[in-house]
Design a protein around this motif. Structure first.
Motif, mmCIF file in Angstrom:
data_model
loop_
_atom_site.group_PDB
_atom_site.id
_atom_site.type_symbol
_atom_site.label_atom_id
_atom_site.label_comp_id
_atom_site.label_asym_id
_atom_site.label_seq_id
_atom_site.Cartn_x
_atom_site.Cartn_y
_atom_site.Cartn_z
ATOM 1 N N ASP A 142 -49.456 -41.876 20.774
ATOM 2 C CA ASP A 142 -50.111 -43.039 21.373
ATOM 3 C C ASP A 142 -51.377 -42.690 22.135
ATOM 4 O OD1 ASP A 142 -48.126 -44.729 20.429
ATOM 5 O OD2 ASP A 142 -46.866 -44.450 22.198
ATOM 6 N N ASN A 143 -51.579 -41.401 22.446
ATOM 7 C CA ASN A 143 -52.694 -41.014 23.308
ATOM 8 C C ASN A 143 -53.707 -40.122 22.615
ATOM 9 O OD1 ASN A 143 -51.881 -42.260 25.911
ATOM 10 N ND2 ASN A 143 -50.088 -40.945 25.672
ATOM 11 N N ILE A 144 -53.645 -40.016 21.310
ATOM 12 C CA ILE A 144 -54.655 -39.243 20.583
ATOM 13 C C ILE A 144 -56.014 -39.903 20.753
ATOM 14 C CG2 ILE A 144 -55.455 -38.655 18.255
ATOM 15 C CD1 ILE A 144 -52.589 -38.030 17.525
ATOM 16 N N ASP A 145 -56.984 -39.138 21.202
ATOM 17 C CA ASP A 145 -58.322 -39.664 21.465
ATOM 18 C C ASP A 145 -59.090 -39.838 20.148
ATOM 19 O OD1 ASP A 145 -61.372 -39.168 22.110
ATOM 20 O OD2 ASP A 145 -60.434 -39.839 23.979
ATOM 21 N N HIS A 146 -59.524 -41.071 19.872
ATOM 22 C CA HIS A 146 -60.204 -41.358 18.602
ATOM 23 C C HIS A 146 -61.508 -40.581 18.472
ATOM 24 C CE1 HIS A 146 -58.015 -45.488 18.099
ATOM 25 N NE2 HIS A 146 -57.220 -44.452 17.947
ATOM 26 N N THR A 147 -62.252 -40.453 19.560
ATOM 27 C CA THR A 147 -63.540 -39.757 19.499
ATOM 28 C C THR A 147 -63.358 -38.291 19.136
ATOM 29 O OG1 THR A 147 -64.425 -41.255 21.190
ATOM 30 C CG2 THR A 147 -65.638 -39.210 20.785
ATOM 31 N N ILE A 148 -62.384 -37.643 19.777
ATOM 32 C CA ILE A 148 -62.128 -36.229 19.485
ATOM 33 C C ILE A 148 -61.628 -36.063 18.055
ATOM 34 C CG2 ILE A 148 -60.724 -34.229 20.103
ATOM 35 C CD1 ILE A 148 -60.713 -35.249 22.982
ATOM 36 N N LEU A 149 -60.697 -36.934 17.639
ATOM 37 C CA LEU A 149 -60.145 -36.832 16.286
ATOM 38 C C LEU A 149 -61.235 -36.998 15.236
ATOM 39 C CD1 LEU A 149 -57.823 -36.657 14.265
ATOM 40 C CD2 LEU A 149 -57.395 -39.102 14.626
ATOM 41 N N MET A 150 -62.079 -38.014 15.391
ATOM 42 C CA MET A 150 -63.131 -38.243 14.398
ATOM 43 C C MET A 150 -64.158 -37.114 14.426
ATOM 44 S SD MET A 150 -62.067 -40.745 12.765
ATOM 45 C CE MET A 150 -63.457 -40.608 11.634
ATOM 46 N N SER A 151 -64.371 -36.513 15.591
ATOM 47 C CA SER A 151 -65.280 -35.367 15.662
ATOM 48 C C SER A 151 -64.729 -34.193 14.864
ATOM 49 C CB SER A 151 -65.478 -34.966 17.126
ATOM 50 O OG SER A 151 -66.226 -33.776 17.227
ATOM 51 N N ILE A 152 -63.404 -33.973 14.947
ATOM 52 C CA ILE A 152 -62.780 -32.892 14.174
ATOM 53 C C ILE A 152 -62.913 -33.167 12.680
ATOM 54 C CG2 ILE A 152 -60.588 -31.753 13.660
ATOM 55 C CD1 ILE A 152 -59.739 -32.374 16.556
ATOM 56 N N ILE A 153 -62.652 -34.401 12.271
ATOM 57 C CA ILE A 153 -62.698 -34.747 10.848
ATOM 58 C C ILE A 153 -64.130 -34.643 10.313
ATOM 59 C CG2 ILE A 153 -62.384 -36.631 9.194
ATOM 60 C CD1 ILE A 153 -59.968 -37.519 10.811
#
Length: 593
Positions: free
Chosen positions: A163-174
């Motif tokens: 529930d707390n995965i940060d969208h900005t960080i995740l999309m930066s990784i992808i």
């Protein structure tokens, strides 16, 4: 046009070589990717569960795939908010579960397969959750084989990870690896689609939707940062020395025993050997020897340290800082524990885990055989928790929901439930605890069959009591045999499962090649484009039911043709034209001409 397996193997090869993935969005135009996804999702019970619309897997067709591809090609695809439902957890709390619509599930499965093919070869070998050919048993087997000598366990649990995965960080990784803006925008749109709860829309600012097909792979992509931090920063700093230094006192006694052997002093040898068995052969407090091991399954992780308590506290502090600053996640303080491996037991993957210590257990060479090895145990609360569904007021009870099923189906169900527990806890040193649960399940099964047949338990026992042959000899069991004309009879057995500890639990469905072409029967029937009731070749759709047993309920009148076909073929799906499909849903025996 390339097959889905060919595409995924090419993508996987690029992932192995850590090359960027470019122009991947056009792979979403390939119908074979959706057919493969349909075959995988059709096995799930959730495929017939509705999201915020009434669309389910029922009514799947080639035309629906073409419509999805057209929307994606023209970049007009819109994600539908998921329907959120609260499901109870084992601790009494509620977990939010997102249920997407069927079309969204299908597109998510295609995206999931692409992301998995690319990222899985890059993931850590210490990550075992939601990955092909990996699972709880591979993680536990690794701990058993590699973690010998562990002194401290550090149990890690991340508070509300999904529930707390940060969208900005995740999309930066992808975006670091996938150089296709259309594809990354599609993934980002999925993350921000939101959810509906009690018919009220809520936007999603963080997290991946639990219940979503693509959520596990996105979580693994995110948590891979933690894996790399542990492996590249913490483990090198806490790995030194090839072996512990010898214990000087032990060596002195060993030399004295060798001299006693030269002079044949039997009593002296026995005395010295007994004294040696009270001492460790190496220095357990050697400052020059350190090891740190790590394993992760989804958001739960476990570290094993050969070191001091102070070093374990430093590791916990480093993890807390890294998760808070780099991933915007928080360790659950009440679940992140430091446990002494010999005097206590860590809890992970449903097991209690500790290290063994015994100076009296010897191998054939008179060497201590268990000291420092990892011990697995079934937790004390497992048996009471698993017994609840079979007991009331301390006694076995019948299960009313099974009274309409046959004796064969009931025995198969009970045996499957019991075998699953035995297979999962096969590594446990106290596996014999499950014999108590087997007795409870046997009593519940007998009462269910007695209530179904309006008879007594004693008569059911007399009827079904039998002997079955196992690898350890004959065992008592309950057995029912269903004869079939011209075929081998069906045999259902409850019991006869060995409770001997499995030292090397088998992992099934492992394949050499990552993606092998295996055309499913359900796909062949869909591509055949023929109604199996009337023979029409126009507007073919797949009709799906939740349970095949629903077709065999007692009291039905003459079964319609579609039902007879599904029963004879033992399939939960059948291709039909639109007219025949509408007949089923409107409960018409046949269409009006």
């Amino acid at each position: 046009m390339r097959t889905a397996e060919t595409i995924l193997n090419i993508i996987r090869e690029r992932g192995k070589q850590r090359l960027p993935l470019e122009d991947v969005y056009r792979q979403l135009y390939n119908p074979d990717m959706y057919l493969r996804g349909y075959a995988r999702l059709s096995k799930n019970d959730g495929a017939t569960t509705q999201g915020i619309t009434d669309e389910t897997i029922d009514g799947m067709s080639q035309a629906k795939i073409a419509k999805i591809i057209e929307a994606i090609r023209l970049e007009r695809w819109q994600w539908t908010p998921v329907r959120r439902k609260e499901v109870p957890k084992s601790n009494g709390k509620l977990r939010p579960l997102g249920i997407p619509t069927w079309s969204d599930k299908l597109v998510q499965e295609v995206i999931r397969s692409i992301l998995e093919a690319y990222y899985d070869p890059q993931f850590s070998d210490n990550s075992h959750g939601f990955r092909p050919n990996r699972g709880c048993l591979t993680a536990l087997s690794h701990i058993q084989k590699v973690w010998m000598g562990t002194k401290w366990f550090i149990e890690g649990d991340i508070k509300g990870c999904f529930d707390n995965i940060d969208h900005t960080i995740l999309m930066s990784i992808i975006r670091t690896n996938i150089k296709d803006n259309r594809f990354t925008r599609l993934v980002e749109g999925l993350l921000k689609a939101g959810y509906c709860e009690q018919w009220t829309y809520h936007p999603s600012h963080s997290g991946t939707p639990q219940g979503g097909i693509v959520s596990p792979i996105l979580a693994n992509i995110y948590m891979d940062r933690l894996d790399k931090f542990v492996e590249q920063s913490l483990m090198p700093a806490l790995t030194r020395g090839k072996r512990r230094t010898d214990n000087a006192t032990y060596n002195r006694l060993h030399n004295q025993m060798n001299k006693a052997k030269q002079y044949g002093k039997i009593e002296r040898i026995k005395t010295l050997r007994k004294a040696m068995q009270q001492l460790p052969s190496v220095d357990p407090y050697d400052e020059g020897y350190r090891r740190l091991r790590y394993i992760r399954y989804a958001d739960d992780f476990l570290l094993g340290l050969v070191g001091t308590r102070a070093e374990a506290e430093e590791i916990k502090a480093s993890l807390t800082t890294f998760l808070g600053t780099e991933l915007k996640l928080t360790l659950a303080a009440e679940k992140t524990l430091i446990t002494h491996a010999q005097t206590g037991r860590a809890k992970s993957l449903g097991y209690d885990i500790g290290t063994l210590a015994s100076d009296t257990k010897m191998d054939t060479r008179k060497h201590r055989s268990v000291n420092g090895k990892i011990g697995f145990y079934i937790p004390d609360d497992v048996i009471p928790k698993k017994s609840k569904r079979y007991m009331r007021d301390g006694k076995p009870i019948h299960r009313p929901e099974l009274l309409n099923d046959s004796e064969y189906d009931n025995i198969i169900l009970y045996q499957g439930e019991y075998r699953g527990l035995v297979n999962y806890y096969g590594l446990a040193h106290n596996l014999q605890m499950l014999s108590y649960l087997q007795g409870i399940m046997r009593g519940s099964l007998l009462k269910t069959l007695a209530r179904k047949g309006n008879t007594t338990v004693a008569k059911v026992v007399t009827k079904l009591q039998a002997t079955t042959q196992t690898t350890e000899g004959p065992r008592q069991c309950l057995k029912v045999i269903v004869p079939r004309a011209g075929k081998t009879p069906l045999v259902a057995v409850f019991g006869g499962i060995s409770l001997r500890r499995r030292r090397n639990p088998a992992m099934h469905d492992q394949v050499t090649l990552p993606y092998v072409r295996k055309r499913s029967e359900i796909i062949e029937r869909l591509l055949n484009d023929t109604c199996e009731v009337c023979g029409s070749k126009k507007d073919i759709q797949m009709h799906h039911i939740r349970r095949l047993a629903d077709l065999n309920k007692q009291g039905r009148r003459e079964k319609p043709e579609w039902m007879k076909i599904m029963i004879s073929r033992q399939r939960k799906s059948i291709p039909l034209c639109v007219r025949c499909h509408n007949d089923i849903h409107h409960n018409r025996p046949h269409s009006k001409t």
